[in-house]
Design an enzyme around this catalytic site. Structure first.
Site, mmCIF file in Angstrom:
data_model
loop_
_atom_site.group_PDB
_atom_site.id
_atom_site.type_symbol
_atom_site.label_atom_id
_atom_site.label_comp_id
_atom_site.label_asym_id
_atom_site.label_seq_id
_atom_site.Cartn_x
_atom_site.Cartn_y
_atom_site.Cartn_z
ATOM 1 N N HIS A 102 0.768 -1.132 0.040
ATOM 2 C CA HIS A 102 0.002 0.028 0.105
ATOM 3 C C HIS A 102 0.864 1.174 -0.005
ATOM 4 C CE1 HIS A 102 0.262 1.105 4.548
ATOM 5 N NE2 HIS A 102 0.341 -0.191 4.658
ATOM 6 N N ASP A 223 5.971 2.459 6.505
ATOM 7 C CA ASP A 223 4.828 1.654 6.364
ATOM 8 C C ASP A 223 4.086 2.431 5.478
ATOM 9 O OD1 ASP A 223 2.402 0.412 6.669
ATOM 10 O OD2 ASP A 223 2.073 0.755 8.786
ATOM 11 N N GLU A 257 -5.239 1.424 2.904
ATOM 12 C CA GLU A 257 -4.789 0.349 3.784
ATOM 13 C C GLU A 257 -4.812 1.166 5.191
ATOM 14 O OE1 GLU A 257 -2.681 -2.179 6.707
ATOM 15 O OE2 GLU A 257 -2.308 -0.035 5.974
ATOM 16 N N GLU A 258 -4.396 2.201 5.344
ATOM 17 C CA GLU A 258 -4.418 2.680 6.750
ATOM 18 C C GLU A 258 -5.590 3.167 7.306
ATOM 19 O OE1 GLU A 258 -1.969 2.549 8.303
ATOM 20 O OE2 GLU A 258 -0.187 2.189 7.142
ATOM 21 N N ASP A 278 3.803 -5.924 4.303
ATOM 22 C CA ASP A 278 3.789 -4.826 5.408
ATOM 23 C C ASP A 278 4.737 -4.805 6.380
ATOM 24 O OD1 ASP A 278 2.451 -2.650 6.299
ATOM 25 O OD2 ASP A 278 0.514 -3.238 5.641
ATOM 26 N N HIS A 358 4.271 3.417 13.225
ATOM 27 C CA HIS A 358 3.319 4.492 13.287
ATOM 28 C C HIS A 358 3.696 5.749 14.091
ATOM 29 C CE1 HIS A 358 -0.579 2.734 11.372
ATOM 30 N NE2 HIS A 358 0.402 2.270 11.075
#
Length: 413
Positions: A102, A223, A257-258, A278, A358
Site C-alpha cells: 500500500h 509503512d 490500507e491505513e 507490510d 506509526h
C-alpha cells in the site's frame, strides 16, 4: 456433485508413498535466491518518502510508482479510485497470484480553524498524537493554482515551558491536546481563511528519512513505502534474471490500507494466492526482527492460510533466507480487506521489521533485502497446490490438505 481432476490412487499410492498430487508444490525445484539491487531499492524508497501520501491523497506517489513499473517493462492499469495493478505474465493461463502493498500512509486532516491562528487536527489512519508532537508538517489547501502548500509544526496546546511550567507535562495526550502552528503570519481564524486553509485540508507529516552507515533506515512512513521498494526490488530481480515465472504474478498497490479499505478492490478476478507485504512489529513480546523477513502466522483478523504461510517458510528454510515467525495482536493488513470483500484466495502476510511503528519508525536494509529475496523466490514457485488451486472449487476427494493436516486414512482415500 462437484468434480475436478481426480484419479483413484487417493492420498497414499499402492506403493505406500504419498501421492505428489496431494503435496504442496516443491520449494527446491530449481528456484534461485536472486541478488537484489539494493541501490535501486534505496533510491526508490527515498523518492517515495519524499512524496506525501496520506490516505485520501495518494495520486502523486502513484505517478512515481507507475513510472518505475514502466521502466521495468511491466504493464499495468489503474482503477477508477486510483489503485494500481501491474502484471508479470506467465505462459500458463488461468489462476494467478498477487503481491499487495500500500502506498498510503498515516497523516492528519484539518478539523477546525482556531481563533489563535492555529489548526485543530484529527488523525487520518490510526496513530497516537504522542508521536505527532514536534513533527514538521505540510498543509495542502485545495486551490492548487496558487500557494497551496504551507508548512508548520504539530505542538501541544501548552508548548512553552517558560509560560506554563509544570503544566506542559501535566496536560493530556490526544488529538484534542495538539494544534498545528502554521509558518505564516496568522493570528486569527480570518488570517487562516485568507491563506485558503479550510476544514478538510490534508496535513502530511514530514518523514525526515536517514539511512545510517550501519544500514538502519530511520523515517516516518516506512509503512508501507519500504514494502513497495522491496516488492519492486523483487520484481526487478526476476526481470533482470530473465526467469519465466510459472504463474502470472500481479503487483497490486492499494491506496487506503491505513483506513481499513486496503485490497477491497483492484484484485484480479483469477487470484488464487495473495501475499501482503507490510510492516512487522518489533517490540517487547514480539519475535520479529529488523534484520530479516518476518512471516505472520496470525494478526487481529485471525490466522493466515496454513499452507501458503508454510510454503513461504519452507522457501526461507531451504534457500537460507533469514526469517522469523510472529503473531500480531493489534494489526490488520491489505489481506484482511481482500478476504472481507469476498476474495476466494489463500492469503499470507510477510514484512520487514519496524521498531516504533506509526511513529518514529526504523527498519534495516537487511530486512528489506530479505523481504525482497523471499518474494523473488515465491514468484518462481507454482501455486501452493498446483492442481487444486487452479480452480475455485473442486471435489472433496481431491482436496489436498490431508497430506499436511492428516485425516483418517480411509477418509483420505
Amino acid at each position: 456433485m462437484l468434480t475436478g481432476p481426480r484419479d483413484d490412487t487417493g492420498l497414499v499410492r499402492d506403493d505406500g508413498e504419498l501421492n505428489p498430487r496431494f503435496l504442496p508444490s516443491p520449494v527446491d525445484a530449481g528456484q534461485k535466491r536472486l541478488p537484489i539491487d539494493m541501490d535501486y531499492v534505496q533510491r526508490v524508497l527515498l523518492q517515495m518518502l519524499d512524496i506525501p501520501s496520506p490516505s485520501g491523497r495518494t495520486d502523486h506517489v502513484m505517478q512515481l510508482i507507475g513510472g518505475e513499473l514502466r521502466s521495468l517493462g511491466m504493464d499495468f492499469e489503474v482503477t477508477r479510485r486510483g489503485a494500481l495493478l501491474a502484471e508479470l505474465p506467465s505462459a500458463s493461463p488461468g489462476a494467478d497470484r498477487t503481491v499487495v502493498v500500500h502506498a498510503d500512509t498515516i497523516g492528519c486532516m484539518v478539523s477546525g480553524l482556531k481563533d489563535n491562528g492555529r489548526l485543530a487536527i484529527v488523525p487520518v489512519g490510526t496513530h497516537s498524537a504522542r508521536f505527532a508532537e514536534g513533527a514538521r508538517v505540510i498543509i495542502f489547501s485545495d486551490d492548487v493554482s496558487g500557494d497551496y502548500r504551507h508548512t508548520g509544526t504539530i505542538l501541544p496546546n501548552k508548548a512553552s515551558g517558560h509560560r506554563f511550567g509544570d503544566e506542559v507535562d501535566e496536560q493530556g495526550v490526544g488529538w484534542d491536546h495538539v494544534e498545528v502552528r502554521v509558518d505564516e503570519v496568522v493570528h486569527s481564524r480570518a488570517d487562516l481563511e485568507r491563506l485558503g486553509i479550510q476544514v478538510g485540508d490534508f496535513v502530511a507529516i514530514d518523514p525526515q528519512p536517514v539511512i545510517t552507515p550501519s544500514g538502519f533506515v530511520n523515517s516516518r512512513h516506512l509503512d508501507d513505502k519500504a514494502g513497495i521498494a522491496a516488492a519492486l526490488g523483487a520484481f526487478k530481480a526476476i526481470i533482470d534474471s530473465g526467469i519465466q515465472v510459472p504463474v502470472t504474478a500481479h503487483l497490486l498497490v492499494t491506496i487506503a490500507e491505513e483506513v481499513g479499505l486496503g485490497a477491497s478492490h483492484g484484485l484480479d478476478a483469477d487470484v488464487a494466492e495473495l501475499v501482503s507485504i507490510d510492516t512487522s512489529v518489533v517490540a517487547p513480546g514480539q519475535a520479529s526482527s529488523e534484520q530479516c523477513v518476518n512471516i505472520a502466522m496470525q494478526d487481529s483478523t485471525g490466522p493466515f492460510d496454513y499452507h501458503l504461510t508454510r510454503h513461504l517458510i519452507d522457501l526461507c528454510r531451504v534457500h537460507e533466507v533469514p526469517h522469523r515467525r510472529d503473531v500480531y495482536k493489534y494489526y490488520r493488513s491489505d489481506a484482511a480487506s481482500a478476504l472481507e470483500a469476498g476474495a476466494n484466495t489463500r492469503a499470507a502476510l510477510i514484512g520487514f521489521g519496524i521498531d516504533g511503528s506509526h511513529g518514529n519508525e526504523r527498519t534495516h536494509l537487511e530486512g528489506i533485502r530479505s523481504t525482497a529475496e523471499l518474494v523473488a523466490l515465491y514468484l518462481q514457485t507454482d501455486l501452493t497446490f498446483r492442481s487444486w488451486d487452479r480452480r475455485p472449487t473442486g471435489d472433496l476427494r481431491d482436496f489436498p490438505s490431508t497430506a499436511v493436516q492428516p485425516a483418517d486414512g480411509e477418509q483420505a482415500r
